[in-house]
Design a protein around this motif. Sequence first.
Motif, short mmCIF file in Angstrom:
data_model
loop_
_atom_site.label_atom_id
_atom_site.label_comp_id
_atom_site.label_asym_id
_atom_site.label_seq_id
_atom_site.Cartn_x
_atom_site.Cartn_y
_atom_site.Cartn_z
N ARG A 166 36.59 -55.93 60.65
CA ARG A 166 37.52 -54.95 60.10
C ARG A 166 38.91 -55.55 59.91
N SER A 167 39.34 -56.41 60.81
CA SER A 167 40.69 -56.97 60.75
C SER A 167 40.82 -58.13 59.77
N GLY A 168 39.69 -58.76 59.42
CA GLY A 168 39.74 -59.95 58.59
C GLY A 168 40.12 -61.20 59.34
N VAL A 169 40.15 -61.11 60.67
CA VAL A 169 40.46 -62.27 61.53
C VAL A 169 39.13 -62.88 61.99
N HIS A 170 39.03 -64.20 61.94
CA HIS A 170 37.77 -64.85 62.29
C HIS A 170 37.35 -64.49 63.71
N LYS A 171 36.05 -64.31 63.87
CA LYS A 171 35.50 -63.90 65.17
C LYS A 171 35.86 -64.87 66.29
N THR A 172 35.84 -66.18 66.00
CA THR A 172 36.16 -67.15 67.04
C THR A 172 37.62 -67.01 67.49
N THR A 173 38.50 -66.66 66.56
CA THR A 173 39.91 -66.45 66.91
C THR A 173 40.06 -65.23 67.83
N VAL A 174 39.35 -64.16 67.49
CA VAL A 174 39.43 -62.95 68.32
C VAL A 174 38.87 -63.24 69.71
N TYR A 175 37.73 -63.92 69.80
CA TYR A 175 37.17 -64.26 71.11
C TYR A 175 38.12 -65.15 71.90
N ARG A 176 38.72 -66.14 71.23
CA ARG A 176 39.59 -67.08 71.94
C ARG A 176 40.84 -66.38 72.48
N ARG A 177 41.40 -65.45 71.70
CA ARG A 177 42.67 -64.84 72.10
C ARG A 177 42.49 -63.60 72.96
N TRP A 178 41.44 -62.80 72.68
CA TRP A 178 41.28 -61.53 73.40
C TRP A 178 40.08 -61.53 74.33
N GLY A 179 39.09 -62.34 74.06
CA GLY A 179 38.00 -62.55 75.00
C GLY A 179 36.88 -61.52 74.98
N SER A 180 37.23 -60.24 74.89
CA SER A 180 36.23 -59.19 75.05
C SER A 180 36.78 -57.88 74.53
N ALA A 181 35.94 -56.86 74.50
CA ALA A 181 36.39 -55.52 74.12
C ALA A 181 37.48 -55.04 75.07
N GLU A 182 37.33 -55.36 76.34
CA GLU A 182 38.34 -54.95 77.32
C GLU A 182 39.68 -55.58 77.04
N GLY A 183 39.67 -56.86 76.64
CA GLY A 183 40.91 -57.53 76.29
C GLY A 183 41.57 -56.92 75.06
N LEU A 184 40.75 -56.49 74.12
CA LEU A 184 41.29 -55.81 72.93
C LEU A 184 41.98 -54.51 73.31
N VAL A 185 41.35 -53.73 74.19
CA VAL A 185 41.93 -52.47 74.63
C VAL A 185 43.24 -52.70 75.39
N ALA A 186 43.23 -53.67 76.29
CA ALA A 186 44.42 -53.95 77.08
C ALA A 186 45.60 -54.34 76.19
N ASP A 187 45.34 -55.19 75.19
CA ASP A 187 46.43 -55.62 74.32
C ASP A 187 46.91 -54.47 73.44
N ALA A 188 45.99 -53.63 72.97
CA ALA A 188 46.40 -52.47 72.17
C ALA A 188 47.31 -51.55 72.98
N LEU A 189 47.01 -51.38 74.25
CA LEU A 189 47.86 -50.56 75.12
C LEU A 189 49.21 -51.21 75.35
N ASP A 190 49.22 -52.52 75.54
CA ASP A 190 50.50 -53.21 75.74
C ASP A 190 51.39 -53.08 74.50
N LEU A 191 50.79 -53.18 73.32
CA LEU A 191 51.57 -53.00 72.10
C LEU A 191 52.06 -51.56 71.98
N ALA A 192 51.20 -50.59 72.33
CA ALA A 192 51.60 -49.19 72.26
C ALA A 192 52.78 -48.92 73.19
N GLY A 193 52.81 -49.60 74.33
CA GLY A 193 53.90 -49.40 75.28
C GLY A 193 55.25 -49.86 74.75
N GLU A 194 55.24 -50.70 73.72
CA GLU A 194 56.49 -51.18 73.13
C GLU A 194 57.03 -50.23 72.06
#
Length: 216
Positions: free
Chosen positions: A39-67
Amino acid sequence: MKRPGGRSARVRDAVRQATLAELALHGFQGLTVENVAQRSGVHKTTVYRRWGSAEGLVADALDLAGEEPWPVPDTGTLAGDLRELADMVRTGVQDDSLVHSFVAAAFQNGAAAEALHRFYQARHEQSAEVVRRAVDRGELGAEVDAEELVRLAIGPLFYRIFISREPITEREAERVADAALAAARAGILDRAPAEVRTEPAGPGSEAGPASAFGAR
């Protein structure tokens, strides 16, 4: 914290928007790195390397929302501000599938739980500005625990939304806010003497525009 600029920021925002869209459609149980990458157009290996998992995606989305800012009420009275905060929870959380997905993730994963804690801790600190203003106006004494008053004004609403699963009316939200204010006026929420700020607030000590409870 200032967000990084350039391509890194664009990638993070794209992944975050894709994560929110996938959560809205499928909930936390249906969130996958593969779908977010597509959906994002970002390569899957990049997403895995930076966020690691679905949980990492959720955590980062929350951190961005907090800003992201969401202005705190300023009705001119503490009673009005607390009622408005309570109604913001009632209208902004009760039927928001994204918030429910974030909470579900927090119940199932430690990293998501820590991110949700950081998110709401920041909101409590920011929203405590309504209490600090009330102290400056003389509505309450400086010994009141501002963040605890905010928690008490909204905490029962979260219980009804996420635990007992009861709908909340506007009047019921007002009652919760009024009960919290009554407790503060009765001295129940006073801090220990050692915690009370005794020095006068100097020029420029007031907090700037703050945020409240939205997760978007």
